[in-house]
Design a protein around this motif. Structure first.
Motif, PDB file in Angstrom:
ATOM      1  N   THR A 139      51.740  56.400  22.996  1.00  0.00           N
ATOM      2  CA  THR A 139      50.342  56.016  22.791  1.00  0.00           C
ATOM      3  C   THR A 139      49.601  55.918  24.121  1.00  0.00           C
ATOM      4  N   ASP A 140      50.334  55.695  25.192  1.00  0.00           N
ATOM      5  CA  ASP A 140      49.759  55.707  26.531  1.00  0.00           C
ATOM      6  C   ASP A 140      50.862  55.998  27.540  1.00  0.00           C
ATOM      7  N   ALA A 169      44.182  64.789  26.073  1.00  0.00           N
ATOM      8  CA  ALA A 169      44.838  63.474  26.057  1.00  0.00           C
ATOM      9  C   ALA A 169      45.316  63.150  24.647  1.00  0.00           C
ATOM     10  N   GLN A 170      46.322  63.883  24.212  1.00  0.00           N
ATOM     11  CA  GLN A 170      46.876  63.707  22.868  1.00  0.00           C
ATOM     12  C   GLN A 170      48.396  63.795  22.931  1.00  0.00           C
ATOM     13  N   VAL A 225      46.826  54.451  33.851  1.00  0.00           N
ATOM     14  CA  VAL A 225      47.333  54.657  32.496  1.00  0.00           C
ATOM     15  C   VAL A 225      46.473  55.679  31.769  1.00  0.00           C
ATOM     16  N   LEU A 226      47.130  56.666  31.182  1.00  0.00           N
ATOM     17  CA  LEU A 226      46.449  57.680  30.385  1.00  0.00           C
ATOM     18  C   LEU A 226      46.590  57.317  28.911  1.00  0.00           C
ATOM     19  N   LYS A 227      45.472  57.016  28.260  1.00  0.00           N
ATOM     20  CA  LYS A 227      45.482  56.694  26.841  1.00  0.00           C
ATOM     21  C   LYS A 227      45.555  57.985  26.032  1.00  0.00           C
ATOM     22  N   LEU A 228      46.408  57.983  25.005  1.00  0.00           N
ATOM     23  CA  LEU A 228      46.613  59.193  24.202  1.00  0.00           C
ATOM     24  C   LEU A 228      46.172  59.001  22.757  1.00  0.00           C
ATOM     25  N   ALA A 251      48.801  46.712  33.332  1.00  0.00           N
ATOM     26  CA  ALA A 251      47.347  46.592  33.240  1.00  0.00           C
ATOM     27  C   ALA A 251      46.948  45.118  33.256  1.00  0.00           C
ATOM     28  N   LYS A 263      42.960  61.186  34.258  1.00  0.00           N
ATOM     29  CA  LYS A 263      42.350  61.735  33.040  1.00  0.00           C
ATOM     30  C   LYS A 263      43.010  63.075  32.738  1.00  0.00           C
TER      31      LYS A 263
END
Length: 225
Positions: A113-114, A30-31, A143-146, A135, A26
């Motif tokens: 995007t991730d 997260a952008q 995976v870090l989602k952005l 995944a 996390k």
């Protein structure tokens, strides 16, 4: 009968479902394109016999090892940059103790995007958990989602500025050799002297030929030519 079928279906569903990610990630920002982002990882201890000794991470495209710095983690642990990422290690953790740590990333890719952080968790007995797959598999990478980048955020593939392009062109441009006034005068003098030199050579060769023939005739006649 219906109860038995329902229970069987539930067991099959649980058996078929892939294992949940055992390394969580996390971030405080997260952008895409965000700067100075603190990213926190938690590697769950999977072994019942050995403690976690190190965690190695392969960074996603757009993040260099030099962009990552240590923030916090288990006592005595530290970060070492690798060719494709980094390794955090220190005194071995106790059995069943998760390895939680945080790093700071200078800037996230603006067009992502991730971000998948492929991770290897090594235990004191040499066992390695490989969380490196896509995944939905049994060993998924964290995976870090952005969120989308803020408007106007520059991407890493931006074209060079006109000033930089002009400077590069100036460096590679070949210049003609410079001729000084003195060099031009010397060249002109050399050019004007050339006909006289040729004429002198012709005269000398002609005189030599005349003298040779006169000497030859004199020898054949036995007297003056």
């Amino acid at each position: 009968m219906s109860v038995v079928l329902a229970a069987s279906a539930a067991v099959l569903a649980l058996t078929a479902a892939p294992a949940a990610a055992h390394v969580e990630v996390k971030a405080d920002k997260a952008q895409a394109g965000a700067a100075d982002v603190t990213v926190t990882f938690t590697a769950e201890a999977e072994s019942s016999k050995a403690g976690i000794a190190s965690v190695k991470v392969a960074l996603p495209a757009g993040i260099a090892p030099a962009d990552v710095t240590w923030v916090s983690g288990p006592p005595g642990w530290a970060l070492t940059a690798d060719a494709d990422g980094y390794t955090v290690t220190g005194p071995a953790l106790a059995v069943k103790q998760d390895a939680g740590y945080a790093v700071k990333i200078a800037k996230l890719p603006a067009d992502a995007t991730d971000l998948a952080f492929k991770t290897l968790v090594t235990y004191t007995d040499g066992k390695v958990d490989r969380w490196i797959d896509a995944a939905g598999t049994d060993n998924p990478a964290p995976v870090l989602k952005l969120a989308a980048a803020a408007p106007g955020t520059a991407t890493s593939s931006a074209a060079p500025s006109p000033a930089a392009t002009s400077a590069a062109a100036a460096v590679t441009t070949t210049t003609a050799p410079v001729t000084t006034p003195g060099d031009a005068a010397n060249d002109e003098a050399d050019s004007s002297a050339t006909p006289w030199v040729v004429l002198a050579v012709v005269v000398v060769v002609g005189l030599a030929a005349v003298l040779f023939f006169r000497w030859r005739r004199r020898g054949e006649s036995g007297g003056p030519a």
